[in-house]
Scaffold this active site. Structure first.
Site, PDB file in Angstrom:
ATOM      1  N   ASP A   1       0.825  -1.208   0.000  1.00 42.94           N
ATOM      2  CA  ASP A   1       0.000   0.000   0.000  1.00 42.94           C
ATOM      3  C   ASP A   1       0.862   1.263   0.000  1.00 42.94           C
ATOM      4  OD1 ASP A   1      -2.351   1.830   0.822  1.00 42.94           O
ATOM      5  OD2 ASP A   1      -3.289  -0.145   0.905  1.00 42.94           O
TER       6      ASP A   1
ATOM      7  N   HIS B   1      -3.657   6.178   3.493  1.00 45.85           N
ATOM      8  CA  HIS B   1      -4.430   5.004   3.089  1.00 45.85           C
ATOM      9  C   HIS B   1      -3.850   3.715   3.675  1.00 45.85           C
ATOM     10  CE1 HIS B   1      -5.745   1.853   0.174  1.00 45.85           C
ATOM     11  NE2 HIS B   1      -6.846   2.572   0.071  1.00 45.85           N
TER      12      HIS B   1
ATOM     13  N   SER C   1     -11.224  -0.799  -0.367  1.00 46.06           N
ATOM     14  CA  SER C   1      -9.936  -0.768   0.333  1.00 46.06           C
ATOM     15  C   SER C   1     -10.113  -1.015   1.813  1.00 46.06           C
ATOM     16  CB  SER C   1      -9.259   0.602   0.146  1.00 46.06           C
ATOM     17  OG  SER C   1      -8.628   0.698  -1.092  1.00 46.06           O
TER      18      SER C   1
END
Length: 386
Positions: free
Chosen positions: A122, A154, A335
């Site tokens: 990520d 994120h 996600s």
């Protein structure tokens, strides 16, 4: 051989980056030939037979393709995160969302996931965040510099959801990851907005594997699978690791409600692809769907709407929602659903170290609802695997 995806787009740009695939045993000879053409190599992934080359002309791509030992030349596609910021009007803390998968029941039975490493491919993580202290962290960002910090937020949010430590926020909200697994974070998406290349993603998967991760979370993708899953380098990497017993959990994508909108490598038959539902179990409008092209996707679903979890302090995501507190955010996307499933898979791996993606799917086919192209077999629950 040129990947058909690249071949069709060979003259679309004056220059473009490529990913060269070769027999790992022939790495020395292939690299020597590439450097003999005076071509800069961005990175190599020796154990899996890949080398990334900086943008070159169509003529040079053909020359590389003709080199002895080269199996295939792929496009080095751009990959992005799968996440949608939300207003924060409603928060669904991970201490609550995890229970839709019955994670607490596993913990009570002594299966915490502490013996199973979870890899997160990520944007990196905030290694000093109270939920993420002790995590291993690496980077495969190849240019313009080897980025390390999670400036997007994120990756930290995903990691906190999968295996973040129990924490009580100043806002009075309790957060806790699905498992208590050791985390291996590899930053392969960066450059401020959370983008990376196929080569960086594959390299990150390789690092997770090398560092001992038995479950790998991929909350990322692209809209096109180059050449189809049998040829696509990411899908083949998923297949290779799955054959070695690694469970690869991948976001379905946020291009719903259109049919056949599954992203890559979520489209891989060897991946456990995850759709998103809200706290009531209703599918999120944005969650990517299967269809005639992807009749067997997605595989499962998990909470992915307004998920409140830790994030990198001062990151893009963090500052979007100040009311959530510094280092915390409520965001939506497949996600966010994906690390819920990755955390559960870590719990299952502790219970049965030999369990595979195929076996998880077989159980879901028996215990879940009839498979559809919206939420697959539905939400996987700990009790299904008793």
């Amino acid at each position: 051989m040129l990947n058909p995806y690249l071949e069709k787009r060979l003259f679309a740009l004056p220059v473009q980056p490529i990913l060269v695939e070769f027999d790992p045993k022939e790495i020395a000879a292939v690299i020597t030939q590439i450097t003999g053409l005076s071509l800069p190599i961005m990175e190599t992934i020796p154990a899996f037979g890949f080398a990334a080359i900086t943008p070159i002309s169509p003529e040079m791509i053909r020359r590389v393709n003709a080199l002895p030992g080269v199996r295939m030349v792929h496009a080095n596609q751009t990959k992005t995160i799968f996440q949608l910021p939300t207003s924060g009007e409603e928060w669904f803390p991970t201490s609550e969302s995890r229970n839709m998968l019955e994670a607490e029941e596993a913990i009570k039975q002594g299966f915490t996931g502490e013996a199973v490493k979870v890899g997160v491919v990520d944007t990196g993580l905030d290694a000093t965040h109270p939920q993420l202290q002790g995590a291993e962290w690496y980077s495969t960002i190849s240019w313009p510099a080897r980025e390390v910090l999670d400036e997007n937020g994120h990756g930290s949010h995903v990691s906190s959801t999968a295996a973040g430590k129990l924490h009580h926020t100043p806002q009075g909200v309790t957060v806790e990851g699905v498992s208590r697994s050791p985390l291996v974070s590899v930053k392969c998406l960066g450059r401020g907005i959370g983008t990376g290349f196929t080569s960086e993603v594959i390299n990150a998967m390789a690092v997770c594997y090398d560092k001992g991760a038995r479950v790998i979370n991929m909350s990322l993708g692209s809209e096109e699978c180059q050449g189809g899953c049998e040829i696509c380098p990411e899908c083949r990497m998923v297949a290779t690791l799955a054959q070695r017993g690694i469970i690869i959990v991948v976001a379905a994508g946020n291009s719903g409600p259109q049919e056949d909108s599954i992203g890559c490598p979520g489209c891989s038959p060897d991946a456990l692809s995850v759709a998103a539902v809200d706290r009531n179990g209703e599918v999120a409008a944005f969650s990517s769907r299967g269809g005639d092209e992807f009749p067997l996707k997605p595989d499962v679903a998990a909470p992915g709407v307004n998920i409140y979890s830790g994030t990198s302090r001062g990151s893009v995501i963090d500052v979007q929602e100040l009311a959530a507190g510094v280092g915390f955010a409520s965001i939506s996307g497949t996600s966010m659903s994906t690390p819920h499933v990755a955390g559960l898979c870590a719990l299952l791996k502790q219970k049965d170290p030999q369990i595979t993606t195929s076996q998880i799917k077989q159980t879901m086919a028996t215990k879940g609802h009839s498979k559809d192209t919206i939420t697959g077999w539905g939400i996987p629950k700990w009790s299904y695997f008793a």
